[in-house]
Write a protein that holds these residues in place. Structure first.
Motif, mmCIF file in Angstrom:
data_model
loop_
_atom_site.group_PDB
_atom_site.id
_atom_site.type_symbol
_atom_site.label_atom_id
_atom_site.label_comp_id
_atom_site.label_asym_id
_atom_site.label_seq_id
_atom_site.Cartn_x
_atom_site.Cartn_y
_atom_site.Cartn_z
ATOM 1 N N LEU A 81 4.820 -96.073 -36.999
ATOM 2 C CA LEU A 81 3.860 -96.048 -38.102
ATOM 3 C C LEU A 81 3.451 -97.455 -38.511
ATOM 4 N N VAL A 82 4.394 -98.391 -38.470
ATOM 5 C CA VAL A 82 4.073 -99.779 -38.807
ATOM 6 C C VAL A 82 3.191 -100.395 -37.725
ATOM 7 N N GLU A 83 3.531 -100.150 -36.463
ATOM 8 C CA GLU A 83 2.753 -100.725 -35.362
ATOM 9 C C GLU A 83 1.333 -100.173 -35.315
ATOM 10 N N SER A 84 1.160 -98.916 -35.708
ATOM 11 C CA SER A 84 -0.172 -98.304 -35.695
ATOM 12 C C SER A 84 -0.944 -98.549 -36.987
ATOM 13 N N SER A 85 -0.398 -99.374 -37.880
ATOM 14 C CA SER A 85 -1.056 -99.756 -39.142
ATOM 15 C C SER A 85 -1.276 -98.578 -40.082
ATOM 16 N N LEU A 86 -0.505 -97.513 -39.909
ATOM 17 C CA LEU A 86 -0.587 -96.401 -40.849
ATOM 18 C C LEU A 86 0.180 -96.691 -42.131
#
Length: 232
Positions: free
Chosen positions: A122-127
């Motif tokens: 979720l952090v890597e996908s900017s969510l």
């Protein structure tokens, strides 16, 4: 001959508490199948769903292994929330859910590993932005998801030191350096002006004199401010 001692029975292994997963209302088997399929981009839920409940079920689906974390974006694109929520609001709700799941003692072993992978994804996908997780999650969990350079115990000790310095450290005034004559003149000045401070010109002149007293007698500005507030 003496009786032989009875062989010790092996101690039963400690059982982890059962996983307290919710019942799916909106993340159905059909939804999971569509999100994992090739036509995930074209799939849409027919009715709007409540944001908090849907995100909660979606996170649990990833923790239980029913949905890969990489499919979270497709799941979010397929729904319309009942509330008119911006991405910042959904990110805040996701941070609250992750903080809650991170403290759940029933989530251990492979479920814990999936929770960590989900959070990283979720952090890597900017969510979700790391700052929200750093504000709300426990120190140990932040170490697991690589959002903290310090281990949980070290970060906790640092937090205690900072809180102690902010909340309990007292300001020590240098009474030897300061002169009581300056405070006497300050109190006399404030008593003389009294109600005249309501006038703009009187206020400016009084502030100028107070600054002169602070500089001439080397008074502590915080104590001067405290005296002024106490008198008025």
């Amino acid at each position: 001959s003496p009786p032989k001692p009875c062989p010790q029975q092996p101690r039963p292994l400690a059982m982890s508490p059962p996983l307290q997963a919710p019942d799916y209302r909106y993340v159905t088997e059909e939804c999971l199948r569509e999100w994992k399929g090739q036509s995930a981009a074209a799939f849409r839920l027919p009715d709007p769903v409540p944001m908090a409940r849907f995100l909660y079920e979606l996170c649990w689906a990833m923790v239980r292994g029913d949905l890969p974390p990489q499919k979270c974006r497709a799941a979010l694109d397929s729904v319309v929330f009942v509330e008119e929520a911006r991405q910042e609001e959904s990110a805040s709700v996701l941070a609250d859910i992750i903080a809650h799941l991170g403290q759940d003692i029933t989530i251990s072993g492979e479920y814990r590993s999936r929770l960590v992978k989900m959070t990283k994804s979720l952090v890597e996908s900017s969510l979700i932005v790391p700052r929200l997780l750093q504000e709300r999650c426990e120190e140990e969990f932040l170490w697991e998801v690589e959002l903290s350079k310090s281990k949980g115990q070290d970060l906790k000790a640092k937090e205690v030191r900072v809180n102690t310095r902010l909340l309990y450290q007292q300001t020590k005034f240098n009474l030897v350096r300061e002169e009581s004559e300056g405070y006497a003149k300050l109190v006399t000045l404030l008593c003389q002006v009294g109600s005249d401070l309501a006038c703009q010109n009187a206020s400016s002149a009084t502030i100028s004199i107070v600054k002169s007293l602070i500089g001439h007698f080397d008074l502590d500005p915080n104590r001067v401010f405290d005296i002024g507030v106490g008198m008025f």
